[in-house]
Scaffold this motif. Structure first.
Motif, PDB file in Angstrom:
ATOM      1  N   VAL A 147       0.821  -1.215   0.000  1.00 36.06           N
ATOM      2  CA  VAL A 147       0.000   0.000   0.000  1.00 36.06           C
ATOM      3  C   VAL A 147       0.857   1.267   0.000  1.00 36.06           C
ATOM      4  CG1 VAL A 147      -1.688   1.338   1.313  1.00 36.06           C
ATOM      5  CG2 VAL A 147      -2.000  -1.132   1.040  1.00 36.06           C
ATOM      6  N   PRO A 148       1.930   1.355   0.820  1.00 34.27           N
ATOM      7  CA  PRO A 148       2.763   2.572   0.769  1.00 34.27           C
ATOM      8  C   PRO A 148       3.354   2.841  -0.607  1.00 34.27           C
ATOM      9  CG  PRO A 148       3.256   1.307   2.747  1.00 34.27           C
ATOM     10  CD  PRO A 148       2.373   0.446   1.896  1.00 34.27           C
ATOM     11  N   VAL A 149       3.708   1.779  -1.341  1.00 33.76           N
ATOM     12  CA  VAL A 149       4.247   1.954  -2.693  1.00 33.76           C
ATOM     13  C   VAL A 149       3.175   2.497  -3.624  1.00 33.76           C
ATOM     14  CG1 VAL A 149       5.255   0.768  -4.676  1.00 33.76           C
ATOM     15  CG2 VAL A 149       5.969   0.145  -2.362  1.00 33.76           C
ATOM     16  N   TYR A 191       0.803   7.141  -6.391  1.00 29.57           N
ATOM     17  CA  TYR A 191      -0.357   8.044  -6.461  1.00 29.57           C
ATOM     18  C   TYR A 191       0.087   9.499  -6.312  1.00 29.57           C
ATOM     19  CZ  TYR A 191      -4.959   9.902  -4.962  1.00 29.57           C
ATOM     20  OH  TYR A 191      -6.124  10.616  -4.832  1.00 29.57           O
ATOM     21  N   ILE A 192       0.925   9.754  -5.323  1.00 30.41           N
ATOM     22  CA  ILE A 192       1.396  11.119  -5.074  1.00 30.41           C
ATOM     23  C   ILE A 192       2.255  11.616  -6.231  1.00 30.41           C
ATOM     24  CG2 ILE A 192       2.875  12.521  -3.580  1.00 30.41           C
ATOM     25  CD1 ILE A 192       1.949  10.720  -1.245  1.00 30.41           C
ATOM     26  N   TYR A 226      -9.231   6.744 -10.442  1.00 30.18           N
ATOM     27  CA  TYR A 226      -9.647   5.359 -10.212  1.00 30.18           C
ATOM     28  C   TYR A 226      -8.861   4.672  -9.091  1.00 30.18           C
ATOM     29  CZ  TYR A 226     -13.197   4.848 -13.768  1.00 30.18           C
ATOM     30  OH  TYR A 226     -14.374   4.946 -14.483  1.00 30.18           O
ATOM     31  N   THR A 227      -7.810   5.322  -8.594  1.00 29.28           N
ATOM     32  CA  THR A 227      -7.107   4.819  -7.422  1.00 29.28           C
ATOM     33  C   THR A 227      -7.623   5.483  -6.146  1.00 29.28           C
ATOM     34  OG1 THR A 227      -5.141   4.483  -8.794  1.00 29.28           O
ATOM     35  CG2 THR A 227      -4.796   4.379  -6.447  1.00 29.28           C
ATOM     36  N   GLU A 228      -8.389   6.552  -6.313  1.00 29.03           N
ATOM     37  CA  GLU A 228      -8.925   7.295  -5.167  1.00 29.03           C
ATOM     38  C   GLU A 228      -9.649   6.378  -4.185  1.00 29.03           C
ATOM     39  OE1 GLU A 228     -12.117  10.954  -4.575  1.00 29.03           O
ATOM     40  OE2 GLU A 228     -12.450   9.459  -6.137  1.00 29.03           O
ATOM     41  N   ILE A 229     -10.487   5.486  -4.681  1.00 31.68           N
ATOM     42  CA  ILE A 229     -11.279   4.628  -3.806  1.00 31.68           C
ATOM     43  C   ILE A 229     -10.382   3.670  -3.024  1.00 31.68           C
ATOM     44  CG2 ILE A 229     -11.700   2.909  -5.625  1.00 31.68           C
ATOM     45  CD1 ILE A 229     -14.517   2.569  -4.446  1.00 31.68           C
ATOM     46  N   PHE A 230      -9.273   3.248  -3.611  1.00 34.31           N
ATOM     47  CA  PHE A 230      -8.311   2.387  -2.909  1.00 34.31           C
ATOM     48  C   PHE A 230      -7.593   3.184  -1.828  1.00 34.31           C
ATOM     49  CE2 PHE A 230      -4.164   0.397  -2.315  1.00 34.31           C
ATOM     50  CZ  PHE A 230      -4.500  -0.946  -2.157  1.00 34.31           C
ATOM     51  N   MET A 231      -7.222   4.407  -2.124  1.00 34.26           N
ATOM     52  CA  MET A 231      -6.559   5.261  -1.139  1.00 34.26           C
ATOM     53  C   MET A 231      -7.474   5.507   0.062  1.00 34.26           C
ATOM     54  SD  MET A 231      -3.461   6.099  -2.189  1.00 34.26           S
ATOM     55  CE  MET A 231      -3.441   4.345  -2.550  1.00 34.26           C
ATOM     56  N   ARG A 232      -8.748   5.734  -0.203  1.00 35.65           N
ATOM     57  CA  ARG A 232      -9.686   5.988   0.891  1.00 35.65           C
ATOM     58  C   ARG A 232      -9.828   4.784   1.811  1.00 35.65           C
ATOM     59  NH1 ARG A 232     -14.709   9.281  -2.036  1.00 35.65           N
ATOM     60  NH2 ARG A 232     -13.613  11.288  -2.203  1.00 35.65           N
ATOM     61  N   ALA A 233      -9.664   3.597   1.257  1.00 36.11           N
ATOM     62  CA  ALA A 233      -9.840   2.380   2.047  1.00 36.11           C
ATOM     63  C   ALA A 233      -8.573   1.969   2.794  1.00 36.11           C
ATOM     64  CB  ALA A 233     -10.300   1.236   1.146  1.00 36.11           C
ATOM     65  N   PHE A 234      -7.400   2.146   2.167  1.00 43.39           N
ATOM     66  CA  PHE A 234      -6.187   1.543   2.728  1.00 43.39           C
ATOM     67  C   PHE A 234      -5.046   2.523   3.000  1.00 43.39           C
ATOM     68  CE2 PHE A 234      -8.248  -1.831   0.174  1.00 43.39           C
ATOM     69  CZ  PHE A 234      -8.517  -2.724   1.210  1.00 43.39           C
ATOM     70  N   ALA A 235      -5.134   3.742   2.520  1.00 45.56           N
ATOM     71  CA  ALA A 235      -4.087   4.736   2.787  1.00 45.56           C
ATOM     72  C   ALA A 235      -4.767   5.998   3.323  1.00 45.56           C
ATOM     73  CB  ALA A 235      -3.285   5.035   1.522  1.00 45.56           C
TER      74      ALA A 235
END
Length: 447
Positions: free
Chosen positions: A34-36, A41-42, A69-78
């Motif tokens: 997830v950090p990678v 993302y950043i 499309y990565t936003e939803i993953f960031m909200r859940a795990f980052a």
């Protein structure tokens, strides 16, 4: 996510889809930590800002779909990434583009005035917010919607620019489908009567319906496009995979979105239906998807779609109009819907309206209806006055925006892109009183 940059130099679409699904699967399995993913993302966010600073609209549109499309993953795990990161990005990037790209001297649409006034209303009508933590995100999201609309109202997007954006949205939707599909490879899902995070690999299933629904709609339109005949088998295959993953999340919204867009497409093209008869091949494919999903879920998917009700959304809509009746002039103020429904004993717990039209009425009264509803009505009238094919495609974008905002509220990053596309696609011979402005509109360079 860090590997998505490899897409940009790959011309073969099927290769991009395969890579997108593969990378999505790695992200879904957490084989890419997830950090990678967050660092990638950043990096893409920073790249987008630099692209906008250079006035590189095509470059920006090539990258931003993967962030969205990565936003939803960031909200859940980052969760250390700002929840409203996409809204901040759109505010920043489209504000920059207003100064770094060539634009018209005056907007080609008057509907933008309504949205500007509504956003101003959102800001000034929160003098006494019950919970500032609720009000602030609403204002940020409203600004995140306004800035793309303002930019698009001063620009006429070229087909090549639109296609660049939409092609990358399709690839990004396959990437997201890969993340979600991982959940169904583990076999640890307890299917029930409601959408759940188990079937969506920990992501918000209701929001997924918007992301994946948009991808499915674009694949459908590509299938029906005679200019993409050579890619028809590929588009049918990818649509089948994406739609299957979408259905398995148990959120019904995506299928409803796709069904509505298909119906509108058939209405617009009813005179050409004979040309599409060969696409009856989609029927057995659809039955195959249905059979697989029924088997995979032990028949629960059938019960899900037969289930009545809208998960209390209809109740919250009725409550919103009851609040409007009591506070008809200025409403209860920005962000105060959540607390008002408990304070006035209209609902057992705090909840958002899940519908921006209802929230506008409840929180801003008649003025909210006039400006917010007026924006969409006026924009629809302007779009209907356009020539084809701009009118038809703008209607598709506006309809999907409307459906998502009724189903989800204003929560996901594709909504500003949808309304931007609806606004920024005027006909080149759009009705403008001055010939000089007609010429300027035709000569406008978007990138």
């Amino acid at each position: 996510m860090a590997s998505t940059t490899i897409f940009f130099n790959i011309e073969k679409l099927h290769t991009r889809y395969i890579l997108a699904f593969f990378i999505g699967s790695l992200v879904g399995y957490k084989l890419i930590p997830v950090p990678v993913v967050a660092i990638g993302y950043i990096i893409l966010v920073i790249t987008c800002i630099f692209k906008c600073a250079k006035g590189d609209v095509d470059g920006f549109f090539s990258i931003v779909p993967y962030i969205v499309y990565t936003e939803i993953f960031m909200r859940a795990f980052a969760r250390w990434i700002p929840y409203l990161g996409i809204a901040y990005l759109f505010i920043t990037c489209f504000s920059i583009l207003l100064f770094t790209t060539r634009r018209l001297k005056r907007p080609h649409t008057n509907a933008v005035i309504f949205l500007i006034m509504y956003t101003f209303l959102e800001i000034v009508n929160n003098i006494y917010p019950a919970k500032p933590a609720i009000t602030r995100p609403i204002i940020i999201q409203s600004l995140g919607l306004l800035m793309p609309v303002v930019w698009a109202s001063y620009n006429a997007l070229k087909p090549v620019t639109i296609n660049r954006l939409l092609n990358n949205v399709k690839v990004a939707s396959v990437y997201l489908a890969g993340i979600v599909f991982v959940a169904h490879m583990t076999g640890k899902i307890n299917y029930g009567m409601f959408s759940n995070s188990d079937s969506s690999n920990g992501l918000a299933p209701v929001q997924l319906s918007g992301y994946l629904g948009f991808g499915c709609i674009l694949f459908f339109l590509s299938i029906m496009n005679p200019e993409e005949l050579a890619k028809r088998v590929l588009n049918i295959t990818v649509l089948s995979v994406t739609a299957t993953v979408m259905l398995l999340t148990f959120s019904r919204g995506g299928l409803y979105f796709l069904g509505a867009e298909v119906a509108i497409f058939l209405l617009f093209n009813r005179a050409k239906l004979g040309n599409y008869a060969k696409l009856l091949v989609l029927v057995p494919i659809g039955l195959g998807i249905y059979g697989y999903v029924v088997t995979q879920t032990g028949g629960k998917i059938v019960e899900r779609y037969e289930q009545k009700g809208t998960s209390n959304r209809d109740v919250l809509v009725n409550i919103g109009f009851r609040i409007f009746e009591k506070h008809m002039l200025f409403g209860v103020g920005t962000g105060n819907y959540n607390t008002t429904i408990v304070k006035e004993k209209l609902f057992k717990e705090e909840s958002g309206a899940h519908n921006e039209y209802v929230r506008a009425a409840a929180e801003h009264g008649i003025f909210g209806i006039f400006f917010y509803w007026g924006f969409h009505v006026f924009l629809f009238m302007e779009i209907w006055a356009r020539r084809e094919p701009q009118r038809q495609y703008a209607i598709y974008f506006l309809l999907l925006f409307f459906l998502i905002i009724v189903h989800n509220g204003l929560k996901i990053g594709i909504q500003p892109l949808l309304i931007m596309l609806a606004v920024g696609t005027p006909s080149l011979l759009y009705k403008i009183p001055k010939n000089a402005y007609d010429k300027e509109l035709q000569e406008t360079r978007v990138a």
